[in-house]
Design a protein around this motif. Sequence first.
Motif, PDB file in Angstrom:
ATOM      1  N   MET A  26       0.857  -1.180   0.000  1.00 41.72           N
ATOM      2  CA  MET A  26       0.000   0.000   0.000  1.00 41.72           C
ATOM      3  C   MET A  26       0.894   1.231   0.000  1.00 41.72           C
ATOM      4  O   MET A  26       1.979   1.216   0.581  1.00 41.72           O
ATOM      5  CB  MET A  26      -0.871   0.054   1.261  1.00 41.72           C
ATOM      6  N   GLY A  27       0.434   2.266  -0.637  1.00 42.79           N
ATOM      7  CA  GLY A  27       1.210   3.493  -0.648  1.00 42.79           C
ATOM      8  C   GLY A  27       0.504   4.595  -1.400  1.00 42.79           C
ATOM      9  O   GLY A  27      -0.705   4.544  -1.638  1.00 42.79           O
ATOM     10  N   TYR A  28       1.313   5.568  -1.780  1.00 44.49           N
ATOM     11  CA  TYR A  28       0.817   6.742  -2.494  1.00 44.49           C
ATOM     12  C   TYR A  28       1.536   6.868  -3.824  1.00 44.49           C
ATOM     13  O   TYR A  28       2.755   6.722  -3.887  1.00 44.49           O
ATOM     14  CB  TYR A  28       1.095   8.012  -1.690  1.00 44.49           C
ATOM     15  N   CYS A  29       0.792   7.178  -4.884  1.00 47.06           N
ATOM     16  CA  CYS A  29       1.386   7.420  -6.190  1.00 47.06           C
ATOM     17  C   CYS A  29       1.228   8.890  -6.536  1.00 47.06           C
ATOM     18  O   CYS A  29       0.154   9.469  -6.369  1.00 47.06           O
ATOM     19  CB  CYS A  29       0.746   6.553  -7.264  1.00 47.06           C
ATOM     20  N   LYS A 106      -2.692   1.380   5.299  1.00 48.72           N
ATOM     21  CA  LYS A 106      -1.398   1.538   5.961  1.00 48.72           C
ATOM     22  C   LYS A 106      -0.323   1.705   4.898  1.00 48.72           C
ATOM     23  O   LYS A 106       0.349   0.732   4.522  1.00 48.72           O
ATOM     24  CB  LYS A 106      -1.086   0.314   6.826  1.00 48.72           C
ATOM     25  N   PRO A 107      -0.161   2.926   4.383  1.00 43.65           N
ATOM     26  CA  PRO A 107       0.819   3.139   3.313  1.00 43.65           C
ATOM     27  C   PRO A 107       2.240   2.882   3.789  1.00 43.65           C
ATOM     28  O   PRO A 107       2.585   3.173   4.936  1.00 43.65           O
ATOM     29  CB  PRO A 107       0.617   4.599   2.928  1.00 43.65           C
ATOM     30  N   GLY A 108       3.045   2.318   2.889  1.00 46.06           N
ATOM     31  CA  GLY A 108       4.426   2.017   3.235  1.00 46.06           C
ATOM     32  C   GLY A 108       5.456   2.796   2.450  1.00 46.06           C
ATOM     33  O   GLY A 108       6.640   2.767   2.796  1.00 46.06           O
ATOM     34  N   LEU A 109       5.027   3.499   1.396  1.00 48.44           N
ATOM     35  CA  LEU A 109       5.965   4.227   0.549  1.00 48.44           C
ATOM     36  C   LEU A 109       5.215   5.178  -0.369  1.00 48.44           C
ATOM     37  O   LEU A 109       3.993   5.123  -0.485  1.00 48.44           O
ATOM     38  CB  LEU A 109       6.793   3.257  -0.294  1.00 48.44           C
ATOM     39  N   HIS A 110       5.995   6.035  -0.994  1.00 53.11           N
ATOM     40  CA  HIS A 110       5.514   6.925  -2.049  1.00 53.11           C
ATOM     41  C   HIS A 110       6.237   6.535  -3.322  1.00 53.11           C
ATOM     42  O   HIS A 110       7.462   6.331  -3.303  1.00 53.11           O
ATOM     43  CB  HIS A 110       5.854   8.388  -1.734  1.00 53.11           C
ATOM     44  N   GLU A 115       7.609  13.262  -9.536  1.00 55.27           N
ATOM     45  CA  GLU A 115       6.580  13.974 -10.300  1.00 55.27           C
ATOM     46  C   GLU A 115       5.594  14.713  -9.389  1.00 55.27           C
ATOM     47  O   GLU A 115       4.607  15.278  -9.872  1.00 55.27           O
ATOM     48  CB  GLU A 115       5.792  12.986 -11.171  1.00 55.27           C
ATOM     49  N   ARG A 116       5.862  14.733  -8.101  1.00 56.94           N
ATOM     50  CA  ARG A 116       4.884  15.256  -7.140  1.00 56.94           C
ATOM     51  C   ARG A 116       4.528  16.721  -7.391  1.00 56.94           C
ATOM     52  O   ARG A 116       5.333  17.504  -7.901  1.00 56.94           O
ATOM     53  CB  ARG A 116       5.392  15.097  -5.712  1.00 56.94           C
ATOM     54  N   THR A 117       3.311  17.059  -7.018  1.00 57.92           N
ATOM     55  CA  THR A 117       2.857  18.443  -6.968  1.00 57.92           C
ATOM     56  C   THR A 117       2.555  18.841  -5.525  1.00 57.92           C
ATOM     57  O   THR A 117       2.311  19.992  -5.248  1.00 57.92           O
ATOM     58  CB  THR A 117       1.594  18.658  -7.823  1.00 57.92           C
ATOM     59  N   LEU A 118       2.575  17.848  -4.633  1.00 56.18           N
ATOM     60  CA  LEU A 118       2.314  18.052  -3.213  1.00 56.18           C
ATOM     61  C   LEU A 118       3.359  17.284  -2.424  1.00 56.18           C
ATOM     62  O   LEU A 118       3.500  16.080  -2.597  1.00 56.18           O
ATOM     63  CB  LEU A 118       0.906  17.526  -2.862  1.00 56.18           C
ATOM     64  N   SER A 119       4.092  17.975  -1.582  1.00 51.70           N
ATOM     65  CA  SER A 119       5.075  17.308  -0.730  1.00 51.70           C
ATOM     66  C   SER A 119       4.362  16.747   0.498  1.00 51.70           C
ATOM     67  O   SER A 119       3.464  17.379   1.051  1.00 51.70           O
ATOM     68  CB  SER A 119       6.166  18.289  -0.295  1.00 51.70           C
ATOM     69  N   VAL A 120       4.782  15.546   0.901  1.00 53.91           N
ATOM     70  CA  VAL A 120       4.141  14.866   2.031  1.00 53.91           C
ATOM     71  C   VAL A 120       5.238  14.436   3.012  1.00 53.91           C
ATOM     72  O   VAL A 120       5.824  13.368   2.873  1.00 53.91           O
ATOM     73  CB  VAL A 120       3.330  13.644   1.558  1.00 53.91           C
ATOM     74  N   PRO A 121       5.544  15.252   4.015  1.00 53.29           N
ATOM     75  CA  PRO A 121       6.595  14.909   4.986  1.00 53.29           C
ATOM     76  C   PRO A 121       6.081  13.953   6.065  1.00 53.29           C
ATOM     77  O   PRO A 121       5.726  14.367   7.162  1.00 53.29           O
ATOM     78  CB  PRO A 121       6.983  16.266   5.560  1.00 53.29           C
ATOM     79  N   ASP A 122       6.029  12.654   5.728  1.00 55.76           N
ATOM     80  CA  ASP A 122       5.461  11.674   6.642  1.00 55.76           C
ATOM     81  C   ASP A 122       6.455  10.607   7.087  1.00 55.76           C
ATOM     82  O   ASP A 122       6.083   9.655   7.774  1.00 55.76           O
ATOM     83  CB  ASP A 122       4.233  11.012   6.019  1.00 55.76           C
ATOM     84  N   ALA A 139      15.832   4.676  -6.933  1.00 56.17           N
ATOM     85  CA  ALA A 139      16.349   5.923  -6.360  1.00 56.17           C
ATOM     86  C   ALA A 139      15.315   6.541  -5.423  1.00 56.17           C
ATOM     87  O   ALA A 139      14.142   6.649  -5.758  1.00 56.17           O
ATOM     88  CB  ALA A 139      16.693   6.901  -7.467  1.00 56.17           C
ATOM     89  N   GLN A 140      15.800   6.940  -4.232  1.00 62.25           N
ATOM     90  CA  GLN A 140      14.934   7.591  -3.267  1.00 62.25           C
ATOM     91  C   GLN A 140      15.239   9.070  -3.196  1.00 62.25           C
ATOM     92  O   GLN A 140      16.362   9.501  -3.422  1.00 62.25           O
ATOM     93  CB  GLN A 140      15.071   6.936  -1.899  1.00 62.25           C
ATOM     94  N   LEU A 141      14.205   9.837  -2.861  1.00 56.35           N
ATOM     95  CA  LEU A 141      14.326  11.286  -2.737  1.00 56.35           C
ATOM     96  C   LEU A 141      14.117  11.694  -1.289  1.00 56.35           C
ATOM     97  O   LEU A 141      13.446  11.004  -0.519  1.00 56.35           O
ATOM     98  CB  LEU A 141      13.270  11.981  -3.605  1.00 56.35           C
ATOM     99  N   ALA A 142      14.658  12.832  -0.942  1.00 57.33           N
ATOM    100  CA  ALA A 142      14.462  13.394   0.398  1.00 57.33           C
ATOM    101  C   ALA A 142      13.054  13.954   0.499  1.00 57.33           C
ATOM    102  O   ALA A 142      12.408  14.273  -0.507  1.00 57.33           O
ATOM    103  CB  ALA A 142      15.475  14.493   0.666  1.00 57.33           C
ATOM    104  N   GLU A 143      12.585  14.059   1.732  1.00 58.97           N
ATOM    105  CA  GLU A 143      11.241  14.638   1.940  1.00 58.97           C
ATOM    106  C   GLU A 143      11.288  16.094   1.562  1.00 58.97           C
ATOM    107  O   GLU A 143      10.368  16.665   1.136  1.00 58.97           O
ATOM    108  CB  GLU A 143      10.813  14.470   3.386  1.00 58.97           C
TER     109      GLU A 143
END
Length: 143
Positions: A26-29, A106-110, A115-122, A139-143
Motif C-alpha cells: 500500500m502506498g501513495y502514487c 497503511k501506506p508504506g511508501l511513495h 513527479e509530485r505536486t504536493l510534498s508529504v513529509p510523513d 532511487a529515493q528522494l528526500a522529503e
Amino acid sequence: MSNSTYSGQCFCGTVKFRVSGTTEGMGYCHCESCRSWSASPVNGFTLWNPESLEITEGEDQVGEYHKTENSHRKFCKKCGGHLMTYHPGMGLVDVFSAMLPELEFKPGLHVHYGERTLSVPDGLPKFADLPKELGGSGAQLAE
C-alpha cells in the motif's frame, strides 16, 4: 499487510467487487497519470494479486482505458466511477484505497515522488519512480 475480504463498488453501485487475501503493498502514487485520473494531487493505492479480485456484480458495465500499456484503468460505464488499475508489467492490480472503505489503509511508501505536486513529509520512503523490484530505478528522494 491485510489478510481478509473487503468489498467495494463504483460511484452508482452498479459494479461491485471484492478482494481477499493479503495485499502486496500500500502506498501513495504521485505520477501525472494517477493525478489526472483521480483528479487529486496524490492517489492512495493497494496492490493485490489479480486472482484476489472478483467482480461480483455488473461485470458487463466495466470499461477499460489504456493511456499506456503500463496501466489498464477500469471504470463503470454507467457512472464513470473509477474502480481499479491493472499493471500487467508488475502482475498486480491496484484497487484504489478509497474504493475499499473497510480496509485499514497503511501506506508504506511513495512512488513517482519525482513527479509530485504536493510534498508529504510523513517519514515514508519516497521513490523518484518505483522500487527496483517493481521495475524502477530504486532511487529515493528526500522529503
